[in-house]
Design a protein around this motif. Structure first.
Motif, PDB file in Angstrom:
ATOM      1  N   UNK A   6      54.882  35.137  36.201  1.00  0.00           N
ATOM      2  CA  UNK A   6      55.652  33.976  36.635  1.00  0.00           C
ATOM      3  C   UNK A   6      54.703  33.077  37.407  1.00  0.00           C
ATOM      4  N   UNK A   7      54.831  31.777  37.204  1.00  0.00           N
ATOM      5  CA  UNK A   7      54.019  30.795  37.932  1.00  0.00           C
ATOM      6  C   UNK A   7      54.953  29.830  38.638  1.00  0.00           C
ATOM      7  N   UNK A   8      54.601  29.528  39.895  1.00  0.00           N
ATOM      8  CA  UNK A   8      55.343  28.554  40.682  1.00  0.00           C
ATOM      9  C   UNK A   8      54.356  27.752  41.522  1.00  0.00           C
ATOM     10  N   UNK A   9      54.582  26.448  41.633  1.00  0.00           N
ATOM     11  CA  UNK A   9      53.776  25.569  42.479  1.00  0.00           C
ATOM     12  C   UNK A   9      54.621  25.229  43.704  1.00  0.00           C
ATOM     13  N   UNK A  44      54.275  20.125  38.818  1.00  0.00           N
ATOM     14  CA  UNK A  44      54.399  20.956  37.624  1.00  0.00           C
ATOM     15  C   UNK A  44      53.928  22.372  37.904  1.00  0.00           C
ATOM     16  N   UNK A  45      54.310  23.259  36.997  1.00  0.00           N
ATOM     17  CA  UNK A  45      53.815  24.635  36.937  1.00  0.00           C
ATOM     18  C   UNK A  45      53.743  24.969  35.454  1.00  0.00           C
ATOM     19  N   UNK A  86      58.761  25.046  38.968  1.00  0.00           N
ATOM     20  CA  UNK A  86      58.861  26.370  38.378  1.00  0.00           C
ATOM     21  C   UNK A  86      60.192  26.975  38.800  1.00  0.00           C
ATOM     22  N   UNK A  87      60.380  28.204  38.513  1.00  0.00           N
ATOM     23  CA  UNK A  87      59.442  29.176  37.956  1.00  0.00           C
ATOM     24  C   UNK A  87      59.327  29.059  36.434  1.00  0.00           C
ATOM     25  N   UNK A  88      58.174  29.460  35.920  1.00  0.00           N
ATOM     26  CA  UNK A  88      57.969  29.579  34.478  1.00  0.00           C
ATOM     27  C   UNK A  88      57.495  31.005  34.199  1.00  0.00           C
ATOM     28  N   UNK A  89      58.012  31.589  33.121  1.00  0.00           N
ATOM     29  CA  UNK A  89      57.750  32.992  32.801  1.00  0.00           C
ATOM     30  C   UNK A  89      57.160  33.134  31.403  1.00  0.00           C
TER      31      UNK A  89
END
Length: 149
Positions: A70-73, A85-86, A108-111
């Motif tokens: 998972x990525x989060x900015x 963005x993420x 985010x979150x992006x998975x």
């Protein structure tokens, strides 16, 4: 005498209300306690991060039970909405996911499923972009980029 007491009581209550607003108003407008685990989920552990200048940080997290990253900015100081963005990309599988918009505290979150794969990830805040390519894999050296556009 009764009128003076009523005025004094009203004055004291006004002072108390103004003091409480000042004390709690600062807390309410201060940066919320945003963490990668609070955004991605409690079972996601931070495995990597990169600064977005002095504006915030992009976090790469991993959940060992499901093999997902998972990525989060997250902004250092939330406030007026900014472009953020993420993104997360798994080159071996071609899986790519991103979140791009205007946010006050995080993007985010992006998975994506990343178990056993190198990942590329990053994000931006305003005009500052941070990225990490070939991350978290033994065979390739990761490459970090910070760019102001």
């Amino acid at each position: 005498m009764r009128k003076i007491r009523t005025v004094a009581t009203a004055g004291a209550l006004t002072t108390l209300l103004v003091g409480a607003t000042a004390a709690f108003g600062t807390t309410a407008s201060a940066a919320p306690n945003v963490t990668p685990q609070g955004v991605c989920g409690a079972s996601y552990k931070t495995v990597n991060s990169t600064a977005v200048g002095n504006l915030g940080t992009v976090y790469l997290t991993y959940n060992a039970s499901n093999g997902k990253n998972c990525v989060v900015t997250i902004r250092s100081t939330p406030g007026t909405a900014k472009s953020m963005s993420a993104y997360l990309y798994v080159p071996d599988t071609g899986e790519s996911t991103s979140d791009d918009g205007t946010y006050t505290s995080y993007a985010g979150p992006v998975y994506a499923y990343g178990k056993g794969h190198c990942v590329s990830w990053g994000g931006h805040i305003g005009n500052v972009y941070a990225s990490v390519e070939n991350s978290n894999c033994a065979s390739l050296k990761e490459q970090r980029t910070l760019e102001v556009r």
